[in-house]
Design a protein around this motif. Structure first.
Motif, mmCIF file in Angstrom:
data_model
loop_
_atom_site.group_PDB
_atom_site.id
_atom_site.type_symbol
_atom_site.label_atom_id
_atom_site.label_comp_id
_atom_site.label_asym_id
_atom_site.label_seq_id
_atom_site.Cartn_x
_atom_site.Cartn_y
_atom_site.Cartn_z
ATOM 1 N N UNK A 9 0.838 -1.202 0.000
ATOM 2 C CA UNK A 9 0.000 0.000 0.000
ATOM 3 C C UNK A 9 0.878 1.259 0.000
ATOM 4 N N UNK A 10 1.904 1.232 0.849
ATOM 5 C CA UNK A 10 2.807 2.391 0.931
ATOM 6 C C UNK A 10 3.410 2.680 -0.446
ATOM 7 N N UNK A 11 3.841 1.620 -1.110
ATOM 8 C CA UNK A 11 4.480 1.817 -2.427
ATOM 9 C C UNK A 11 3.468 2.292 -3.454
ATOM 10 N N UNK A 12 2.276 1.700 -3.414
ATOM 11 C CA UNK A 12 1.227 2.091 -4.373
ATOM 12 C C UNK A 12 0.891 3.571 -4.229
ATOM 13 N N UNK A 13 0.888 4.071 -2.985
ATOM 14 C CA UNK A 13 0.529 5.479 -2.731
ATOM 15 C C UNK A 13 1.743 6.398 -2.833
ATOM 16 N N UNK A 14 2.874 5.823 -3.193
ATOM 17 C CA UNK A 14 4.087 6.634 -3.345
ATOM 18 C C UNK A 14 4.440 7.399 -2.069
ATOM 19 N N UNK A 15 4.266 6.744 -0.953
ATOM 20 C CA UNK A 15 4.537 7.390 0.341
ATOM 21 C C UNK A 15 5.865 6.891 0.897
ATOM 22 N N UNK A 16 6.495 7.748 1.702
ATOM 23 C CA UNK A 16 7.754 7.354 2.354
ATOM 24 C C UNK A 16 7.467 6.440 3.536
ATOM 25 N N UNK A 17 6.328 6.722 4.224
ATOM 26 C CA UNK A 17 6.035 5.943 5.428
ATOM 27 C C UNK A 17 4.549 6.017 5.759
ATOM 28 N N UNK A 18 4.177 5.176 6.719
ATOM 29 C CA UNK A 18 2.794 5.104 7.212
ATOM 30 C C UNK A 18 2.721 5.926 8.492
#
Ligand SMILES: Cc1ncc(COP(=O)(O)O)c(C=O)c1O
Length: 273
Positions: A155-164
């Motif tokens: 999910x983190x990668x799909x949303x292009x986020x560094x972290x949760x």
């Protein structure tokens, strides 16, 4: 690069180090750990890591088999004898060998490993977090269980986020491996409870106390739309500015001036350590 570890009294090459398959850590995920870094090859705030490891262990009724002074000596030896650029130390205490949930002799492992690095752009441009509803079990305990955050990696990668960024009825709490801070104007705020007491968090609170008013309290998720700056902290990351949370910019969407002041103070502190 040759790295060394310590397993129950023996020092050996990390590639040869291991414990058996009947350990409760493997069988039931029962164990605690801590993680320390070095600056200039010197252990940084290691006593704080030992203190937190003992606290984590006691909450799980585990006992460290050797005293702090011996753990420190082993860690220093592993650092001296491993060929690492920036050594860090991982201390792992497991439930030990048991076929049932009952345990008696923990396995104790100390590993010297390379400190992870992050691209310079995360510090200069800031990063994006995505909020996920979750509360870590036993938040003061640094448990080996990172199941939720690993499960959320796709999910983190799909949303292009560094972290949760975790939130729950306890407010916005922390990231899976970092503490969370916000600035509201000049006021620095970090959650008071339901988080790990990060060693970097404590250092930042001390360094900031001469420069900013500080509030250690619950942060309501609704407050995030009104904050001016945000950042996360951890041993390996230091301070990483947060410029986006979900689809929203934090403040101007650029790394904030107050966060930069704290980054400079932390740099000065670690350089002079
Ligand atoms: C859940 C959690 N919160 C916060 C932190 C940051 O703690 P520290 O500054 O001691 O690295 C960590 C570190 O791994 C962590 O696992």
């Amino acid at each position: 690069m040759s790295t060394l570890c310590y397993v129950n009294g023996e020092i050996l090459s990390t590639s040869k180090g291991g414990i058996g398959i009947s350990d409760l850590a493997l069988q039931r995920g029962y164990g605690v750990f801590d993680y320390a870094r070095t600056y200039n090859r010197k252990l940084f705030h290691f006593d704080d890591n030992l203190h937190r490891l003992r606290l984590s262990a006691s909450k799980l009724h585990l006992k460290l088999p050797i005293p702090d002074i011996e753990i420190t000596a082993v860690a220093e030896q592993l650092i001296r004898e491993s060929t690492l650029n920036t050594p860090s130390i991982r201390l792992i205490l497991t439930g030990g060998y048991s076929a049932s949930p009952f345990f008696k002799d923990p396995n104790f492992i100390i590993i010297a490993e390379e400190l992870p690095t992050y691209p310079a752009s995360v510090y200069s441009l800031g990063v994006k977090l995505i909020k996920v509803e979750y509360q870590r079990e036993l938040p003061h305990v640094k448990s080996i269980n990172y199941m939720n955050s690993i499960r959320l990696e796709p999910l983190r990668r799909e949303k292009n986020a560094f972290d949760i960024l975790y939130y729950s009825e306890n407010g916005v709490t922390e990231c899976p491996r970092s503490n969370f801070f916000i600035f509201q104007g000049d006021r620095l705020v970090t959650p008071s409870s339901h988080v790990l007491h990060g060693i970097t968090r404590e250092i930042i609170l001390k360094l900031a106390s001469d420069h900013f008013p500080i509030e250690v309290r619950k942060i309501d998720p609704g407050e995030l739309s009104t904050i001016d700056e945000a950042f996360i902290t951890s041993t390996s990351k230091g301070i990483i500015p947060v410029t986006t949370i979900d689809a929203h910019k934090v403040g101007t969407g650029l790394v904030g001036d107050r966060t930069r002041i704290l980054m400079r103070l932390l740099n000065e502190y670690t350089e002079n350590y």
